[in-house]
Write a protein that holds these residues in place. Structure first.
Motif, PDB file in Angstrom:
ATOM      1  N   ALA A 284       0.815  -1.219   0.000  1.00 36.87           N
ATOM      2  CA  ALA A 284       0.000   0.000   0.000  1.00 36.87           C
ATOM      3  C   ALA A 284       0.847   1.267   0.000  1.00 36.87           C
ATOM      4  CB  ALA A 284      -0.928   0.000   1.211  1.00 36.87           C
ATOM      5  N   GLY A 285       2.174   1.116   0.069  1.00 37.55           N
ATOM      6  CA  GLY A 285       3.063   2.266   0.019  1.00 37.55           C
ATOM      7  C   GLY A 285       3.270   2.966   1.343  1.00 37.55           C
ATOM      8  N   GLU A 286       2.900   2.313   2.460  1.00 36.42           N
ATOM      9  CA  GLU A 286       3.015   2.953   3.771  1.00 36.42           C
ATOM     10  C   GLU A 286       4.357   2.705   4.443  1.00 36.42           C
ATOM     11  OE1 GLU A 286      -0.123   2.063   6.442  1.00 36.42           O
ATOM     12  OE2 GLU A 286      -1.669   3.046   5.232  1.00 36.42           O
ATOM     13  N   ILE A 287       4.973   1.563   4.161  1.00 37.05           N
ATOM     14  CA  ILE A 287       6.229   1.220   4.823  1.00 37.05           C
ATOM     15  C   ILE A 287       7.153   0.501   3.848  1.00 37.05           C
ATOM     16  CG2 ILE A 287       5.231   1.038   7.143  1.00 37.05           C
ATOM     17  CD1 ILE A 287       5.234  -2.017   6.827  1.00 37.05           C
ATOM     18  N   ASN A 288       8.411   0.433   4.227  1.00 36.55           N
ATOM     19  CA  ASN A 288       9.377  -0.447   3.581  1.00 36.55           C
ATOM     20  C   ASN A 288       9.650  -1.594   4.542  1.00 36.55           C
ATOM     21  OD1 ASN A 288      11.338  -1.284   1.627  1.00 36.55           O
ATOM     22  ND2 ASN A 288      12.952  -0.453   2.940  1.00 36.55           N
ATOM     23  N   VAL A 289       9.794  -2.799   4.012  1.00 38.50           N
ATOM     24  CA  VAL A 289       9.996  -3.990   4.841  1.00 38.50           C
ATOM     25  C   VAL A 289      11.275  -4.694   4.402  1.00 38.50           C
ATOM     26  CG1 VAL A 289       9.059  -6.237   5.521  1.00 38.50           C
ATOM     27  CG2 VAL A 289       7.512  -4.298   5.168  1.00 38.50           C
ATOM     28  N   VAL A 290      12.094  -5.067   5.374  1.00 38.29           N
ATOM     29  CA  VAL A 290      13.314  -5.833   5.101  1.00 38.29           C
ATOM     30  C   VAL A 290      13.325  -7.053   6.015  1.00 38.29           C
ATOM     31  CG1 VAL A 290      15.823  -5.815   4.958  1.00 38.29           C
ATOM     32  CG2 VAL A 290      14.540  -3.692   4.567  1.00 38.29           C
ATOM     33  N   ASP A 291      13.336  -8.228   5.416  1.00 41.94           N
ATOM     34  CA  ASP A 291      13.409  -9.476   6.180  1.00 41.94           C
ATOM     35  C   ASP A 291      14.834  -9.636   6.705  1.00 41.94           C
ATOM     36  OD1 ASP A 291      13.593 -12.071   7.107  1.00 41.94           O
ATOM     37  OD2 ASP A 291      12.739 -13.005   5.322  1.00 41.94           O
ATOM     38  N   GLU A 292      14.993  -9.561   8.034  1.00 41.20           N
ATOM     39  CA  GLU A 292      16.308  -9.731   8.646  1.00 41.20           C
ATOM     40  C   GLU A 292      16.373 -10.996   9.492  1.00 41.20           C
ATOM     41  OE1 GLU A 292      17.492  -6.184  10.680  1.00 41.20           O
ATOM     42  OE2 GLU A 292      17.608  -5.009   8.824  1.00 41.20           O
ATOM     43  N   GLY A 293      15.471 -11.937   9.207  1.00 36.78           N
ATOM     44  CA  GLY A 293      15.511 -13.205   9.926  1.00 36.78           C
ATOM     45  C   GLY A 293      14.654 -13.170  11.171  1.00 36.78           C
ATOM     46  N   GLN A 294      15.281 -13.163  12.331  1.00 32.47           N
ATOM     47  CA  GLN A 294      14.535 -13.166  13.593  1.00 32.47           C
ATOM     48  C   GLN A 294      13.616 -11.957  13.705  1.00 32.47           C
ATOM     49  OE1 GLN A 294      16.901 -13.303  17.207  1.00 32.47           O
ATOM     50  NE2 GLN A 294      15.211 -12.515  18.443  1.00 32.47           N
ATOM     51  N   ALA A 295      14.076 -10.822  13.250  1.00 32.56           N
ATOM     52  CA  ALA A 295      13.273  -9.597  13.263  1.00 32.56           C
ATOM     53  C   ALA A 295      13.147  -9.069  11.844  1.00 32.56           C
ATOM     54  CB  ALA A 295      13.924  -8.548  14.160  1.00 32.56           C
ATOM     55  N   PRO A 302       7.327   8.448   3.614  1.00 29.99           N
ATOM     56  CA  PRO A 302       6.916   9.852   3.745  1.00 29.99           C
ATOM     57  C   PRO A 302       5.446  10.085   3.409  1.00 29.99           C
ATOM     58  CG  PRO A 302       9.050   9.702   2.668  1.00 29.99           C
ATOM     59  CD  PRO A 302       8.543   8.296   2.795  1.00 29.99           C
ATOM     60  N   ALA A 303       4.904   9.295   2.479  1.00 29.86           N
ATOM     61  CA  ALA A 303       3.509   9.484   2.077  1.00 29.86           C
ATOM     62  C   ALA A 303       2.532   9.230   3.220  1.00 29.86           C
ATOM     63  CB  ALA A 303       3.183   8.563   0.902  1.00 29.86           C
ATOM     64  N   ALA A 304       2.948   8.440   4.216  1.00 30.97           N
ATOM     65  CA  ALA A 304       2.061   8.111   5.336  1.00 30.97           C
ATOM     66  C   ALA A 304       2.288   9.014   6.545  1.00 30.97           C
ATOM     67  CB  ALA A 304       2.262   6.653   5.743  1.00 30.97           C
ATOM     68  N   ARG A 305       3.241   9.906   6.455  1.00 34.45           N
ATOM     69  CA  ARG A 305       3.628  10.700   7.626  1.00 34.45           C
ATOM     70  C   ARG A 305       2.485  11.571   8.145  1.00 34.45           C
ATOM     71  NH1 ARG A 305       8.698  15.030   7.880  1.00 34.45           N
ATOM     72  NH2 ARG A 305       8.451  15.578  10.092  1.00 34.45           N
ATOM     73  N   ARG A 306       1.831  12.303   7.268  1.00 36.76           N
ATOM     74  CA  ARG A 306       0.794  13.237   7.719  1.00 36.76           C
ATOM     75  C   ARG A 306      -0.372  12.499   8.364  1.00 36.76           C
ATOM     76  NH1 ARG A 306      -1.100  17.812   3.609  1.00 36.76           N
ATOM     77  NH2 ARG A 306       1.091  18.317   3.970  1.00 36.76           N
ATOM     78  N   ARG A 307      -0.810  11.411   7.731  1.00 36.14           N
ATOM     79  CA  ARG A 307      -1.938  10.658   8.285  1.00 36.14           C
ATOM     80  C   ARG A 307      -1.609  10.120   9.668  1.00 36.14           C
ATOM     81  NH1 ARG A 307      -3.409   5.572   9.080  1.00 36.14           N
ATOM     82  NH2 ARG A 307      -1.613   4.652   8.020  1.00 36.14           N
ATOM     83  N   LEU A 308      -0.406   9.606   9.838  1.00 39.99           N
ATOM     84  CA  LEU A 308      -0.037   9.025  11.121  1.00 39.99           C
ATOM     85  C   LEU A 308       0.206  10.091  12.184  1.00 39.99           C
ATOM     86  CD1 LEU A 308       2.180   6.136   9.776  1.00 39.99           C
ATOM     87  CD2 LEU A 308       0.026   5.896  11.015  1.00 39.99           C
ATOM     88  N   ARG A 309       0.655  11.259  11.772  1.00 34.28           N
ATOM     89  CA  ARG A 309       0.795  12.339  12.757  1.00 34.28           C
ATOM     90  C   ARG A 309      -0.583  12.746  13.278  1.00 34.28           C
ATOM     91  NH1 ARG A 309       5.012  15.582  14.574  1.00 34.28           N
ATOM     92  NH2 ARG A 309       4.159  16.968  16.161  1.00 34.28           N
ATOM     93  N   ARG A 310      -1.554  12.836  12.379  1.00 28.90           N
ATOM     94  CA  ARG A 310      -2.918  13.154  12.815  1.00 28.90           C
ATOM     95  C   ARG A 310      -3.469  12.048  13.705  1.00 28.90           C
ATOM     96  NH1 ARG A 310      -3.829  14.970   7.258  1.00 28.90           N
ATOM     97  NH2 ARG A 310      -4.854  12.969   6.870  1.00 28.90           N
ATOM     98  N   ALA A 311      -3.157  10.796  13.359  1.00 37.89           N
ATOM     99  CA  ALA A 311      -3.630   9.675  14.173  1.00 37.89           C
ATOM    100  C   ALA A 311      -3.033   9.733  15.575  1.00 37.89           C
ATOM    101  CB  ALA A 311      -3.272   8.352  13.499  1.00 37.89           C
ATOM    102  N   TYR A 312      -1.758  10.069  15.667  1.00 41.02           N
ATOM    103  CA  TYR A 312      -1.112  10.180  16.979  1.00 41.02           C
ATOM    104  C   TYR A 312      -1.775  11.278  17.803  1.00 41.02           C
ATOM    105  CZ  TYR A 312       2.397  11.119  20.546  1.00 41.02           C
ATOM    106  OH  TYR A 312       3.026  11.320  21.756  1.00 41.02           O
ATOM    107  N   GLU A 313      -1.986  12.420  17.196  1.00 39.20           N
ATOM    108  CA  GLU A 313      -2.568  13.542  17.928  1.00 39.20           C
ATOM    109  C   GLU A 313      -3.995  13.238  18.374  1.00 39.20           C
ATOM    110  OE1 GLU A 313      -2.051  16.743  15.200  1.00 39.20           O
ATOM    111  OE2 GLU A 313       0.082  17.021  15.693  1.00 39.20           O
ATOM    112  N   ALA A 314      -4.747  12.535  17.527  1.00 37.29           N
ATOM    113  CA  ALA A 314      -6.112  12.168  17.903  1.00 37.29           C
ATOM    114  C   ALA A 314      -6.105  11.171  19.058  1.00 37.29           C
ATOM    115  CB  ALA A 314      -6.847  11.582  16.698  1.00 37.29           C
ATOM    116  N   GLU A 315      -5.185  10.214  18.995  1.00 36.40           N
ATOM    117  CA  GLU A 315      -5.126   9.187  20.035  1.00 36.40           C
ATOM    118  C   GLU A 315      -4.677   9.763  21.370  1.00 36.40           C
ATOM    119  OE1 GLU A 315      -3.562   4.572  20.403  1.00 36.40           O
ATOM    120  OE2 GLU A 315      -3.026   5.797  18.679  1.00 36.40           O
ATOM    121  N   MET A 316      -3.793  10.745  21.313  1.00 31.21           N
ATOM    122  CA  MET A 316      -3.284  11.348  22.543  1.00 31.21           C
ATOM    123  C   MET A 316      -4.155  12.505  23.030  1.00 31.21           C
ATOM    124  SD  MET A 316      -0.767   9.386  23.045  1.00 31.21           S
ATOM    125  CE  MET A 316      -0.204   8.068  21.956  1.00 31.21           C
TER     126      MET A 316
END
Length: 318
Positions: A284-295, A302-316
């Motif tokens: 969906a273009g929200e994150i980059n994922v790298v398989d590093e084995g155990q973790a 960057p495209a998800a930054r504004r939405r998540l900042r608003r989500a943080y402020e709403a939650e807090m």
């Protein structure tokens, strides 16, 4: 030694004209196309197959030739060129990492193929956030107003994920060692967070993932577990000296990356559930994922930054 070709070789029957021209390596003066993370990941996946075929020690020169050639392909070169190091710097760094590679129990790079995968896929992080200053020192991490204290949020039940802090004294380390011997599988095998701080948007992302994981995972599965967040460049180099596959530059040192425990959740039948959630977010273009084995390493886009900042402020309740 010749680098193996992906061509199937001479085939029986009449010659057939190719349907499309063969891919060309960009010349020194050509300008790479606009970066396309999806095309980049696909090209890296192809490259990793060939690196794996040259994993034996006598193939050192062939690996160097292969990497030098394949990194020039437009889909790969475009991303590397857009990183702070530029194409040449990123290429030289990877070749140096490969030349110096020594497997060890601490490193998430179990073999050379894993090392190349971790390095190349994590370049998407630094391409995205190339204009963000690095947290150079531990003091900068601890004093930054761009980061919030996770412990303050945890005590107010505002986190939907778990973490451990690194033990800071002899008594704390001793207690952790005893607990691990008595209850070896009670928590993931991780050193814990060096800094219990994170960007607000990253907290919102992890809370969002934590809620989604809690709904999708089998009953009795523990909450999402975070093994690493923001790091200073100073700490990143400490990790490198200890043998960890701590790449530089890194999304962790920019504050936009996190590592999530994966292997431990296999005990609860939830690893694949979490993997699917993360890969769906990547698609969906929200994150980059790298398989590093155990973790698995993730980085906020960057495209998800504004939405998540608003989500943080709403939650807090801000």
């Amino acid at each position: 030694m010749r680098v193996p070709s992906r061509s199937p070789g001479q085939q029986p029957g009449p010659a057939v004209a190719p349907a499309a021209p063969a891919r060309r390596l960009p010349t020194a003066g050509s300008r790479p196309p606009e970066p396309d993370p999806a095309a980049y990941r696909a090209a890296v996946t192809e490259l990793l197959v060939e690196v794996g075929a040259l994993a034996d020690a006598p193939s050192t020169r062939a690996r160097q030739v292969l990497l030098d050639q394949r990194l020039r392909e437009p889909a790969i070169a475009a991303v590397l060129d857009a990183t702070p190091q530029g194409f040449v710097g990123a290429r030289e760094t990877l070749l140096l990492e490969v030349a110096r590679y020594q497997p060890n129990a601490r490193s998430s790079a179990a073999d050379l193929t894993a090392l190349v995968r971790i390095y190349l896929l994590s370049r998407i992080d630094v391409m995205w956030w190339r204009d963000v200053p690095t947290f150079a020192t531990d003091a900068q991490v601890n004093g930054s107003t761009d980061l919030v204290d996770l412990e303050w949020l945890r005590r107010r039940d505002l986190l939907r994920f778990r973490y451990l802090e690194q033990p800071t004294g002899v008594l704390h380390r001793g207690w952790r060692a005893v607990r691990r011997r008595v209850l070896p599988d009670a928590t993931p095998r991780t050193a814990g967070l060096m800094f219990r701080r994170a960007r607000r948007e990253v907290v919102a992302l992890l809370n969002d993932l934590g809620r989604e994981f809690a709904l999708a995972a089998p009953r009795g599965t523990p909450p999402l577990w975070v093994t690493s967040l923001v790091r200073s460049a100073e700490h990143q180099y400490r990790l490198r000296r200890l043998g960890y596959a701590a790449m530089v530059p890194s999304g962790h040192c920019l504050g936009w990356a996190a590592d999530l425990e994966m292997a431990w959740f296999a005990r609860f039948g939830a690893r694949e559930t979490l993997a699917r959630l993360l890969l769906d977010r990547q698609a969906a273009g929200e994150i980059n994922v790298v398989d590093e084995g155990q973790a698995w390493h993730i980085c906020l886009a960057p495209a998800a930054r504004r939405r998540l900042r608003r989500a943080y402020e709403a939650e807090m309740g801000i």
